[in-house]
Write a protein that holds these residues in place. Structure first.
Motif, PDB file in Angstrom:
ATOM      1  N   THR A 149      68.897  20.027 -83.746  1.00  8.91           N
ATOM      2  CA  THR A 149      69.212  20.088 -82.204  1.00  8.91           C
ATOM      3  C   THR A 149      68.150  19.833 -81.560  1.00  8.91           C
ATOM      4  N   GLN A 150      66.866  20.557 -81.732  1.00  8.95           N
ATOM      5  CA  GLN A 150      65.820  20.539 -81.155  1.00  8.95           C
ATOM      6  C   GLN A 150      64.803  19.100 -81.077  1.00  8.95           C
ATOM      7  N   ARG A 151      65.030  18.175 -82.029  1.00  8.91           N
ATOM      8  CA  ARG A 151      64.240  16.989 -82.165  1.00  8.91           C
ATOM      9  C   ARG A 151      64.243  16.219 -80.892  1.00  8.91           C
ATOM     10  N   ARG A 152      65.166  15.830 -80.208  1.00  6.91           N
ATOM     11  CA  ARG A 152      65.440  15.060 -79.209  1.00  6.91           C
ATOM     12  C   ARG A 152      64.465  15.844 -77.896  1.00  6.91           C
ATOM     13  N   VAL A 153      64.823  17.248 -77.844  1.00  4.55           N
ATOM     14  CA  VAL A 153      64.104  17.869 -76.715  1.00  4.55           C
ATOM     15  C   VAL A 153      62.580  17.746 -76.861  1.00  4.55           C
ATOM     16  N   SER A 154      62.218  17.804 -78.366  1.00  4.01           N
ATOM     17  CA  SER A 154      60.891  18.005 -78.498  1.00  4.01           C
ATOM     18  C   SER A 154      60.112  16.620 -78.423  1.00  4.01           C
ATOM     19  N   GLU A 155      60.752  15.642 -78.480  1.00 11.80           N
ATOM     20  CA  GLU A 155      60.313  14.227 -78.405  1.00 11.80           C
ATOM     21  C   GLU A 155      60.131  14.094 -76.698  1.00 11.80           C
ATOM     22  N   LEU A 156      61.208  14.419 -75.955  1.00  8.08           N
ATOM     23  CA  LEU A 156      60.968  14.224 -74.518  1.00  8.08           C
ATOM     24  C   LEU A 156      59.723  15.161 -74.172  1.00  8.08           C
ATOM     25  N   ASP A 157      59.655  16.214 -74.701  1.00  9.89           N
ATOM     26  CA  ASP A 157      58.502  17.252 -74.102  1.00  9.89           C
ATOM     27  C   ASP A 157      57.243  16.247 -74.513  1.00  9.89           C
ATOM     28  N   ASP A 158      56.998  15.984 -75.507  1.00  7.73           N
ATOM     29  CA  ASP A 158      55.886  15.127 -75.974  1.00  7.73           C
ATOM     30  C   ASP A 158      55.464  14.031 -75.190  1.00  7.73           C
ATOM     31  N   GLN A 159      56.521  13.206 -74.504  1.00  2.00           N
ATOM     32  CA  GLN A 159      56.412  12.073 -73.935  1.00  2.00           C
ATOM     33  C   GLN A 159      55.771  12.709 -72.443  1.00  2.00           C
ATOM     34  N   ILE A 160      56.490  13.675 -71.986  1.00  2.00           N
ATOM     35  CA  ILE A 160      56.032  14.132 -70.643  1.00  2.00           C
ATOM     36  C   ILE A 160      54.456  14.890 -70.754  1.00  2.00           C
ATOM     37  N   ALA A 161      54.254  15.485 -71.945  1.00  2.16           N
ATOM     38  CA  ALA A 161      52.954  16.014 -72.182  1.00  2.16           C
ATOM     39  C   ALA A 161      51.827  14.885 -72.196  1.00  2.16           C
ATOM     40  N   ASP A 162      52.335  13.672 -72.755  1.00  2.00           N
ATOM     41  CA  ASP A 162      51.467  12.660 -73.079  1.00  2.00           C
ATOM     42  C   ASP A 162      51.053  12.030 -71.705  1.00  2.00           C
ATOM     43  N   ARG A 163      52.195  11.732 -70.980  1.00  2.00           N
ATOM     44  CA  ARG A 163      51.811  11.197 -69.496  1.00  2.00           C
ATOM     45  C   ARG A 163      50.943  11.981 -68.712  1.00  2.00           C
ATOM     46  N   LYS A 164      51.203  13.403 -68.629  1.00  2.00           N
ATOM     47  CA  LYS A 164      50.388  14.415 -67.890  1.00  2.00           C
ATOM     48  C   LYS A 164      49.156  14.223 -68.396  1.00  2.00           C
ATOM     49  N   LYS A 165      48.830  14.177 -69.765  1.00  2.00           N
ATOM     50  CA  LYS A 165      47.454  13.932 -70.187  1.00  2.00           C
ATOM     51  C   LYS A 165      46.846  12.482 -69.682  1.00  2.00           C
ATOM     52  N   VAL A 166      47.408  11.695 -69.773  1.00  2.00           N
ATOM     53  CA  VAL A 166      46.961  10.307 -69.357  1.00  2.00           C
ATOM     54  C   VAL A 166      46.747  10.544 -67.906  1.00  2.00           C
ATOM     55  N   GLN A 167      47.501  11.112 -67.200  1.00  2.32           N
ATOM     56  CA  GLN A 167      47.350  11.221 -65.684  1.00  2.32           C
ATOM     57  C   GLN A 167      45.992  12.077 -65.413  1.00  2.32           C
ATOM     58  N   ARG A 168      45.890  13.266 -66.186  1.00  2.00           N
ATOM     59  CA  ARG A 168      44.768  14.092 -66.093  1.00  2.00           C
ATOM     60  C   ARG A 168      43.343  13.301 -66.548  1.00  2.00           C
ATOM     61  N   ASP A 169      43.588  12.578 -67.510  1.00  2.00           N
ATOM     62  CA  ASP A 169      42.244  11.779 -67.921  1.00  2.00           C
ATOM     63  C   ASP A 169      42.013  10.865 -66.865  1.00  2.00           C
ATOM     64  N   LEU A 170      42.975  10.135 -66.325  1.00  4.31           N
ATOM     65  CA  LEU A 170      42.683   9.371 -65.187  1.00  4.31           C
ATOM     66  C   LEU A 170      42.143   9.820 -63.865  1.00  4.31           C
ATOM     67  N   ASP A 171      42.545  11.031 -63.678  1.00  6.02           N
ATOM     68  CA  ASP A 171      42.072  11.821 -62.529  1.00  6.02           C
ATOM     69  C   ASP A 171      40.675  12.288 -62.550  1.00  6.02           C
ATOM     70  N   GLU A 172      40.087  12.572 -63.815  1.00  7.06           N
ATOM     71  CA  GLU A 172      38.879  13.104 -64.347  1.00  7.06           C
ATOM     72  C   GLU A 172      37.988  11.948 -64.012  1.00  7.06           C
ATOM     73  N   LEU A 173      38.538  10.751 -64.835  1.00  2.41           N
ATOM     74  CA  LEU A 173      37.592   9.678 -64.646  1.00  2.41           C
ATOM     75  C   LEU A 173      37.244   9.139 -62.963  1.00  2.41           C
ATOM     76  N   LEU A 174      38.181   8.962 -62.338  1.00  2.00           N
ATOM     77  CA  LEU A 174      38.207   8.949 -60.835  1.00  2.00           C
ATOM     78  C   LEU A 174      37.121  10.089 -60.228  1.00  2.00           C
ATOM     79  N   LYS A 175      37.182  11.332 -60.489  1.00  5.30           N
ATOM     80  CA  LYS A 175      36.395  12.500 -60.210  1.00  5.30           C
ATOM     81  C   LYS A 175      35.071  12.138 -60.620  1.00  5.30           C
ATOM     82  N   ARG A 176      34.836  11.616 -61.629  1.00  6.55           N
ATOM     83  CA  ARG A 176      33.483  11.489 -62.202  1.00  6.55           C
ATOM     84  C   ARG A 176      32.804  10.516 -61.893  1.00  6.55           C
ATOM     85  N   GLY A 177      33.632   9.506 -61.361  1.00  8.53           N
ATOM     86  CA  GLY A 177      32.870   8.085 -60.654  1.00  8.53           C
ATOM     87  C   GLY A 177      32.771   8.243 -59.230  1.00  8.53           C
TER      88      GLY A 177
END
Length: 494
Positions: free
Chosen positions: A344-372
């Motif tokens: 019952t929790q697998r689908r919820v977990s997959e969605l949470d992972d996708q959200i977490a991945d996208r947030k991580k990508v956003q944080r990495d891009l923000d950090e890259l812009l900040k360093r540059g």
């Protein structure tokens, strides 16, 4: 590899060497002796003592940033303990336990290290030579140098470090029983070495007697020392004696030792290793230099096992298997509970992972812009400066033309003046050159660039051996010569 100050730390003074340790050799540059003034004692205020010592080292031209400290044998405690023949990783803990039972001082107040003796066939125990000094003494020494911005990289014991120096300086291979005698700072340090291992070391006060009386005292103390070490010698006679000092002043003692023990006596002078004549430590401090020399040579290559209170032997950390077993049990229970909810929790977990991945990508891009961002801002500032036709930029461009790059000279100070109508009107500079000809060439270059050079002799002192010629230049920019005006007659046509 590195430059070191190797110090023999007495409570009233410091004796030591400045040395360079290379890959294949050691160069002893000079020796020194510094007595602590009463108002700047490290035992009272290490920070104040460090401030005073910093000025003193600077005054003597001592510039090494790494420090090796040798503590005198008489400020330490050395015990020969017998422990069970256990695996190596268990020895440090057993040594601490055995020391705690023998010592009248709590272990928390001691700096401790040890030398492990070889295991003997058929015995279930082995011997350990345990050395310790007061933690307060050790900390005061460290704090004194650290307050100066220097790094203490190793701390040892003088008699053990002396044996290390002898392993480098002597022709003796230290395999048969060898006795080391070092009269140092009012004490006689006696060490027994066999099979390239220190069996024991002791120190006894040495009276100020001279001549035959002093030799008799040394002979008496030596007999007591060897008597106490008879079990370790196991009936073997002393095969050689090494005496630290100056050969001519120790001649009578050498003869008496040879007659008494019927073995060769070698005299080693620590000053024989010093490459420079700049020695502040005299003949009376020869014994105090042996320990620091041993610390220096051990940085290049260790030939004997030594102690280091700053980095003592430690047991390897073992994993706590009880905690691991408890963790595995808990993990098993959690796994069973999670399996019941998995479908019952697998689908919820997959969605949470996708959200977490996208947030991580956003944080990495923000950090890259900040360093540059700082780089982009710097580029914009530089471009704006270049486009502004800045007078400072013109100054640098003209200096680049007037003072072309060369590895024959370098400037330590440069002052330029500007005047209206020209970027440079006068420049003054001090620096160092490899040769007087290089200074002359620089003066000619300035003259060719329309400067009037005012001769000036430099009074600067330099410690730079690669650029030994100091110079000062005062050059005035000449106004460009005006071209002569040619008057032309205009004929009037009537």
């Amino acid at each position: 590899m590195a430059d070191y100050l190797a110090i023999n730390w007495e409570k009233t003074k410091l004796t030591g060497v400045e040395a360079h340790v290379g890959v294949a050799s050691v160069s002893i540059r000079r020796t020194f002796e510094i007595t602590w003034p009463e108002q700047h004692q490290p035992s009272l205020d290490p920070v104040s003592a460090g401030s005073w010592l910093k000025n003193e080292l600077h005054h003597r031209g001592l510039s090494a940033k790494q420090v090796l400290i040798s503590f005198p044998r008489h400020d330490s405690t050395v015990r020969l303990l017998e422990i069970p023949d256990v695996p190596l990783e268990e020895i440090p803990e057993i040594v601490r336990f055995q020391t705690a039972t023998k010592s009248s001082v709590p272990l928390g107040q001691l700096m401790l290290d040890y030398l492990l003796m070889p295991a003997q066939e058929g015995k279930t125990t082995r011997e350990v030579l345990v050395t310790s000094i007061g933690k307060e003494l050790h900390d005061k020494a460290l704090k004194t140098f650290q307050s100066m911005g220097l790094e203490v990289v190793s701390t040892g014991l003088s008699s053990i470090s002396t044996a290390e120096w002898i392993a480098h300086a002597s022709t003796n291979d230290l395999e048969p029983p060898t006795l080391i005698l070092n009269p140092a700072e009012g004490y006689l340090e006696m060490s027994l070495v066999q099979q390239r291992r220190l069996l024991f070391t002791n120190s006894t006060p040495l009276s100020i007697e001279e001549g035959q009386a002093a030799n008799q005292i040394i002979q008496t103390e030596l007999k007591r020392f060897l008597m106490s070490r008879s079990a370790q010698l196991a009936g073997r006679n002393i095969a050689s004696i090494i005496l630290i000092g100056e050969e001519t002043s120790q001649h009578s003692l050498v003869q008496e030792l040879q007659a008494q023990y019927q073995c060769p006596v070698e005299v080693l002078n620590p000053l024989a290793n010093v490459n420079s004549s700049e020695n502040d430590a005299g003949q009376s401090q020869l014994g105090a230099l042996a320990g620091p020399l041993g610390l220096v040579y051990s940085r290049q290559q260790k030939r004997l096992e030594t102690v280091d209170f700053l980095h003592p032997h430690k047991a390897e950390e073992k994993a706590d298997r009880r905690k691991l077993q408890i963790g595995l049990g808990v993990a098993g229970v959690v796994l069973i509970a999670l399996t019941a909810f998995f479908l019952t929790q697998r689908r919820v977990s997959e969605l949470d992972d996708q959200i977490a991945d996208r947030k991580k990508v956003q944080r990495d891009l923000d950090e890259l812009l900040k360093r540059g961002q700082p780089t982009l801002e710097s580029v914009a500032v530089i471009e704006e400066w270049e486009k502004s036709n800045s007078p400072t930029l013109k100054v640098f461009q003209e200096l680049d033309h007037v003072l072309p790059g060369t590895d024959r000279i370098y400037l330590s100070e440069l002052t330029v003046n500007r005047s209206s109508g020209q970027s440079l009107s006068r420049l003054r500079t001090t620096g160092n050159a490899k040769d007087d000809l290089d200074v002359r060439d620089l003066n000619q270059q300035l003259a060719h660039s329309n400067y009037r050079v005012h001769p000036k002799r430099s009074n600067n002192l330099t410690m730079d051996t690669e650029y030994p010629v100091p110079f000062e230049i005062d050059a005035e920019r000449l106004l460009p010569e005006k071209e002569p005006q040619v008057k032309t007659a205009t004929a009037k046509v009537k």
